[in-house]
Design a protein around this motif. Structure first.
Motif, PDB file in Angstrom:
ATOM      1  N   TYR A  13     -14.657  48.825   8.043  1.00  0.00           N
ATOM      2  CA  TYR A  13     -13.650  49.562   7.273  1.00  0.00           C
ATOM      3  C   TYR A  13     -13.247  48.744   6.045  1.00  0.00           C
ATOM      4  CZ  TYR A  13     -12.995  51.418  12.053  1.00  0.00           C
ATOM      5  OH  TYR A  13     -13.190  51.918  13.316  1.00  0.00           O
ATOM      6  N   SER A  14     -12.890  49.451   4.970  1.00  0.00           N
ATOM      7  CA  SER A  14     -12.373  48.780   3.776  1.00  0.00           C
ATOM      8  C   SER A  14     -11.052  49.382   3.316  1.00  0.00           C
ATOM      9  CB  SER A  14     -13.392  48.865   2.634  1.00  0.00           C
ATOM     10  OG  SER A  14     -13.588  50.221   2.236  1.00  0.00           O
ATOM     11  N   TRP A  15     -10.553  50.370   4.067  1.00  0.00           N
ATOM     12  CA  TRP A  15      -9.311  51.074   3.687  1.00  0.00           C
ATOM     13  C   TRP A  15      -8.539  51.441   4.943  1.00  0.00           C
ATOM     14  CZ3 TRP A  15      -7.673  55.958   5.142  1.00  0.00           C
ATOM     15  CH2 TRP A  15      -6.588  56.501   4.457  1.00  0.00           C
ATOM     16  N   TRP A  16      -7.226  51.207   4.858  1.00  0.00           N
ATOM     17  CA  TRP A  16      -6.304  51.614   5.921  1.00  0.00           C
ATOM     18  C   TRP A  16      -5.112  52.256   5.243  1.00  0.00           C
ATOM     19  CZ3 TRP A  16      -9.140  47.242   5.778  1.00  0.00           C
ATOM     20  CH2 TRP A  16      -9.916  46.912   6.890  1.00  0.00           C
ATOM     21  N   SER A  17      -4.709  53.427   5.705  1.00  0.00           N
ATOM     22  CA  SER A  17      -3.673  54.214   5.049  1.00  0.00           C
ATOM     23  C   SER A  17      -2.327  53.498   5.032  1.00  0.00           C
ATOM     24  CB  SER A  17      -3.526  55.561   5.764  1.00  0.00           C
ATOM     25  OG  SER A  17      -2.443  56.288   5.211  1.00  0.00           O
ATOM     26  N   TYR A  18      -1.588  53.695   3.933  1.00  0.00           N
ATOM     27  CA  TYR A  18      -0.209  53.232   3.863  1.00  0.00           C
ATOM     28  C   TYR A  18       0.672  53.962   4.883  1.00  0.00           C
ATOM     29  CZ  TYR A  18      -0.880  50.802  -0.663  1.00  0.00           C
ATOM     30  OH  TYR A  18      -1.272  49.945  -1.660  1.00  0.00           O
ATOM     31  N   ARG A  19       0.230  55.146   5.325  1.00  0.00           N
ATOM     32  CA  ARG A  19       1.039  55.947   6.244  1.00  0.00           C
ATOM     33  C   ARG A  19       1.101  55.361   7.644  1.00  0.00           C
ATOM     34  NH1 ARG A  19      -1.489  61.887   4.569  1.00  0.00           N
ATOM     35  NH2 ARG A  19      -0.941  61.777   2.336  1.00  0.00           N
ATOM     36  N   SER A  20       0.182  54.486   7.973  1.00  0.00           N
ATOM     37  CA  SER A  20       0.153  53.889   9.298  1.00  0.00           C
ATOM     38  C   SER A  20       1.250  52.833   9.415  1.00  0.00           C
ATOM     39  CB  SER A  20      -1.206  53.242   9.565  1.00  0.00           C
ATOM     40  OG  SER A  20      -1.195  52.558  10.802  1.00  0.00           O
ATOM     41  N   PRO A  21       2.123  52.936  10.416  1.00  0.00           N
ATOM     42  CA  PRO A  21       3.206  51.955  10.559  1.00  0.00           C
ATOM     43  C   PRO A  21       2.704  50.548  10.862  1.00  0.00           C
ATOM     44  CG  PRO A  21       3.106  53.415  12.469  1.00  0.00           C
ATOM     45  CD  PRO A  21       2.189  53.985  11.442  1.00  0.00           C
ATOM     46  N   ASP A  22       1.561  50.426  11.511  1.00  0.00           N
ATOM     47  CA  ASP A  22       0.961  49.131  11.779  1.00  0.00           C
ATOM     48  C   ASP A  22      -0.543  49.268  11.619  1.00  0.00           C
ATOM     49  OD1 ASP A  22       0.032  46.702  12.665  1.00  0.00           O
ATOM     50  OD2 ASP A  22       1.416  46.549  14.340  1.00  0.00           O
ATOM     51  N   TRP A  23      -1.003  49.091  10.393  1.00  0.00           N
ATOM     52  CA  TRP A  23      -2.417  49.333  10.072  1.00  0.00           C
ATOM     53  C   TRP A  23      -3.335  48.442  10.899  1.00  0.00           C
ATOM     54  CZ3 TRP A  23      -5.792  45.624   8.411  1.00  0.00           C
ATOM     55  CH2 TRP A  23      -5.225  44.409   8.016  1.00  0.00           C
ATOM     56  N   ASP A  24      -2.924  47.203  11.159  1.00  0.00           N
ATOM     57  CA  ASP A  24      -3.792  46.248  11.824  1.00  0.00           C
ATOM     58  C   ASP A  24      -3.981  46.587  13.298  1.00  0.00           C
ATOM     59  OD1 ASP A  24      -5.439  44.005  11.910  1.00  0.00           O
ATOM     60  OD2 ASP A  24      -3.796  42.654  12.383  1.00  0.00           O
ATOM     61  N   GLY A  84       0.237  44.633  -0.824  1.00  0.00           N
ATOM     62  CA  GLY A  84      -1.185  44.766  -1.104  1.00  0.00           C
ATOM     63  C   GLY A  84      -1.628  46.195  -1.348  1.00  0.00           C
ATOM     64  N   SER A  85      -2.842  46.334  -1.832  1.00  0.00           N
ATOM     65  CA  SER A  85      -3.486  47.636  -1.944  1.00  0.00           C
ATOM     66  C   SER A  85      -3.827  48.140  -0.554  1.00  0.00           C
ATOM     67  CB  SER A  85      -4.759  47.512  -2.782  1.00  0.00           C
ATOM     68  OG  SER A  85      -5.523  48.698  -2.758  1.00  0.00           O
ATOM     69  N   ASP A  86      -4.079  49.449  -0.443  1.00  0.00           N
ATOM     70  CA  ASP A  86      -4.541  49.989   0.836  1.00  0.00           C
ATOM     71  C   ASP A  86      -6.045  49.771   1.023  1.00  0.00           C
ATOM     72  OD1 ASP A  86      -4.910  51.765  -1.272  1.00  0.00           O
ATOM     73  OD2 ASP A  86      -4.261  53.541  -0.177  1.00  0.00           O
ATOM     74  N   HIS A  87      -6.722  49.266  -0.005  1.00  0.00           N
ATOM     75  CA  HIS A  87      -8.135  48.896   0.064  1.00  0.00           C
ATOM     76  C   HIS A  87      -8.257  47.374   0.093  1.00  0.00           C
ATOM     77  CE1 HIS A  87      -9.927  52.883  -1.192  1.00  0.00           C
ATOM     78  NE2 HIS A  87      -8.679  53.033  -1.589  1.00  0.00           N
ATOM     79  N   LEU A 121      -2.078  39.416  -7.111  1.00  0.00           N
ATOM     80  CA  LEU A 121      -3.047  39.480  -6.019  1.00  0.00           C
ATOM     81  C   LEU A 121      -4.474  39.312  -6.543  1.00  0.00           C
ATOM     82  CD1 LEU A 121      -1.658  42.311  -3.707  1.00  0.00           C
ATOM     83  CD2 LEU A 121      -1.120  39.870  -3.754  1.00  0.00           C
ATOM     84  N   VAL A 122      -4.745  39.863  -7.713  1.00  0.00           N
ATOM     85  CA  VAL A 122      -6.066  39.665  -8.326  1.00  0.00           C
ATOM     86  C   VAL A 122      -6.272  38.182  -8.604  1.00  0.00           C
ATOM     87  CG1 VAL A 122      -7.548  40.202 -10.284  1.00  0.00           C
ATOM     88  CG2 VAL A 122      -6.084  41.980  -9.317  1.00  0.00           C
ATOM     89  N   ILE A 123      -5.262  37.532  -9.166  1.00  0.00           N
ATOM     90  CA  ILE A 123      -5.368  36.103  -9.451  1.00  0.00           C
ATOM     91  C   ILE A 123      -5.578  35.315  -8.162  1.00  0.00           C
ATOM     92  CG2 ILE A 123      -4.029  34.099 -10.213  1.00  0.00           C
ATOM     93  CD1 ILE A 123      -2.893  35.878 -12.446  1.00  0.00           C
ATOM     94  N   ARG A 124      -4.867  35.688  -7.100  1.00  0.00           N
ATOM     95  CA  ARG A 124      -5.049  34.993  -5.815  1.00  0.00           C
ATOM     96  C   ARG A 124      -6.480  35.138  -5.315  1.00  0.00           C
ATOM     97  NH1 ARG A 124      -1.680  36.043  -0.105  1.00  0.00           N
ATOM     98  NH2 ARG A 124      -3.078  34.759   1.195  1.00  0.00           N
ATOM     99  N   LEU A 125      -7.030  36.351  -5.408  1.00  0.00           N
ATOM    100  CA  LEU A 125      -8.410  36.555  -4.958  1.00  0.00           C
ATOM    101  C   LEU A 125      -9.384  35.721  -5.785  1.00  0.00           C
ATOM    102  CD1 LEU A 125     -10.168  38.421  -2.982  1.00  0.00           C
ATOM    103  CD2 LEU A 125     -10.735  39.645  -5.093  1.00  0.00           C
ATOM    104  N   LEU A 126      -9.182  35.708  -7.091  1.00  0.00           N
ATOM    105  CA  LEU A 126     -10.075  34.942  -7.962  1.00  0.00           C
ATOM    106  C   LEU A 126      -9.974  33.445  -7.664  1.00  0.00           C
ATOM    107  CD1 LEU A 126      -9.514  36.813 -11.349  1.00  0.00           C
ATOM    108  CD2 LEU A 126     -11.380  37.129  -9.709  1.00  0.00           C
ATOM    109  N   GLN A 127      -8.777  32.980  -7.364  1.00  0.00           N
ATOM    110  CA  GLN A 127      -8.593  31.566  -7.042  1.00  0.00           C
ATOM    111  C   GLN A 127      -9.242  31.210  -5.704  1.00  0.00           C
ATOM    112  OE1 GLN A 127      -4.281  31.466  -7.242  1.00  0.00           O
ATOM    113  NE2 GLN A 127      -4.324  30.358  -9.195  1.00  0.00           N
ATOM    114  N   VAL A 176      -7.021  40.659   3.454  1.00  0.00           N
ATOM    115  CA  VAL A 176      -6.356  40.977   2.184  1.00  0.00           C
ATOM    116  C   VAL A 176      -5.450  42.193   2.326  1.00  0.00           C
ATOM    117  CG1 VAL A 176      -6.775  41.667  -0.215  1.00  0.00           C
ATOM    118  CG2 VAL A 176      -8.150  39.861   0.819  1.00  0.00           C
ATOM    119  N   ARG A 177      -5.773  43.076   3.279  1.00  0.00           N
ATOM    120  CA  ARG A 177      -4.911  44.258   3.504  1.00  0.00           C
ATOM    121  C   ARG A 177      -3.498  43.838   3.916  1.00  0.00           C
ATOM    122  NH1 ARG A 177      -1.846  47.701   3.908  1.00  0.00           N
ATOM    123  NH2 ARG A 177      -2.097  49.897   4.519  1.00  0.00           N
ATOM    124  N   GLY A 178      -3.374  42.656   4.493  1.00  0.00           N
ATOM    125  CA  GLY A 178      -2.072  42.176   4.931  1.00  0.00           C
ATOM    126  C   GLY A 178      -1.314  41.375   3.897  1.00  0.00           C
TER     127      GLY A 178
END
Length: 261
Positions: A202-213, A249-252, A18-24, A243-245
């Motif tokens: 926002y820059s963070w959405w919890s992993y606990r949320s079943p549908d963060w979006d 992915g990270s939760d950030h 994912l880091v490589i994808r962001l850099l690309q 990127v959250r999707g």
């Protein structure tokens, strides 16, 4: 001009792709990562170097914490502070060729109970912020940028529901008070809000949320600051919500800003 991004990656080895994808896709000149969860010598570098990121300064530890600055531009390591003497890899600083110093910080999350008498981690978070305040007050930074997961959403529109989160760690009044004290001590400017002064961010959405979006119960925990002497050169701030999707992915998500320096 150079572009900088900050991202709590939640394991750089697990999410190297994912880091490589962001850099690309985005190609920032500098990428600051937090929660790398790796000793420095085990941070994967070949894929980053292949994209032009030949320079890195970092502080690491096995499976926990960890901060790294990846850069296309040469870096001179200048500091790595253990605020509150926790023995954690939570800060590293480096100087760019133009003299600008970048501080990459990962403030403790603080646990679940916002009371230091009941929760040692919350006390550690407040102590960490207090020592950050004192450090920048005693050696006032100039031509500096501070980024990272600061684990505090300071404004009412930095959270999905201000009233409901007033007693939730990351948005309590005492945390916001400490956050603002660090900003004032270093004469820092919130670059993201300088560029985007209104509206929920926002820059963070919890992993606990079943549908963060769809639920969109986010918080702005990740920040880009600059000292007042260079803050006016900042522009182009953005938060990469999609990127959250990304798969696993990270939760950030990454936060970007550009500087004409």
């Amino acid at each position: 001009m150079f572009t900088l991004a900050t991202w709590n990656i939640n394991s750089v080895r697990l999410r190297e792709g994912l880091v490589i994808r962001l850099l690309q896709e985005e190609a920032p000149d500098v990428l600051c990562l937090q929660e790398c969860k790796s000793p420095v010598e085990l941070i994967p570098r070949e894929g980053f170097a292949a994209l032009g990121y030949h320079h890195m300064v970092a502080r690491g530890q096995k499976g926990y914490n960890g901060v790294a600055i990846l850069s296309k531009l040469p870096l001179e390591e200048v500091a790595g502070h253990d605020f509150a003497s926790l023995g954690h890899a939570r800060h590293v600083a480096a100087r760019l060729p133009n003299g600008v110093v970048i501080h990459n910080c990962y403030v403790p999350a603080g646990g679940d109970i916002p009371d230091r008498t009941q929760n040692e981690k919350f006390g550690q978070k407040l102590d960490y912020l207090t020592e950050m305040r004192d450090h920048f007050r005693d050696s006032l930074p100039q031509r500096s940028i501070l980024v990272g997961d600061l684990n505090i959403a300071p404004r009412e529109d930095d959270v999905w529901n201000h009233k409901q989160l007033l007693k939730i760690v990351s948005h309590t009044p005492i945390e916001v008070e400490h956050f603002n004290a660090v900003m004032e001590a270093g004469d820092w400017v919130d670059v993201t809000r300088q560029d985007i002064p209104e509206g929920r961010l926002y820059s963070w959405w919890s992993y606990r949320s079943p549908d963060w979006d769809a639920g969109d119960k986010g918080r702005r925990l990740d920040h880009v600051w600059a000292t007042k002497d260079i803050a006016a050169s900042a522009h182009g701030s953005r938060i990469l919500r999609p990127v959250r999707g990304w798969e696993q992915g990270s939760d950030h998500v990454p936060v970007f800003a550009s500087f004409d320096l």
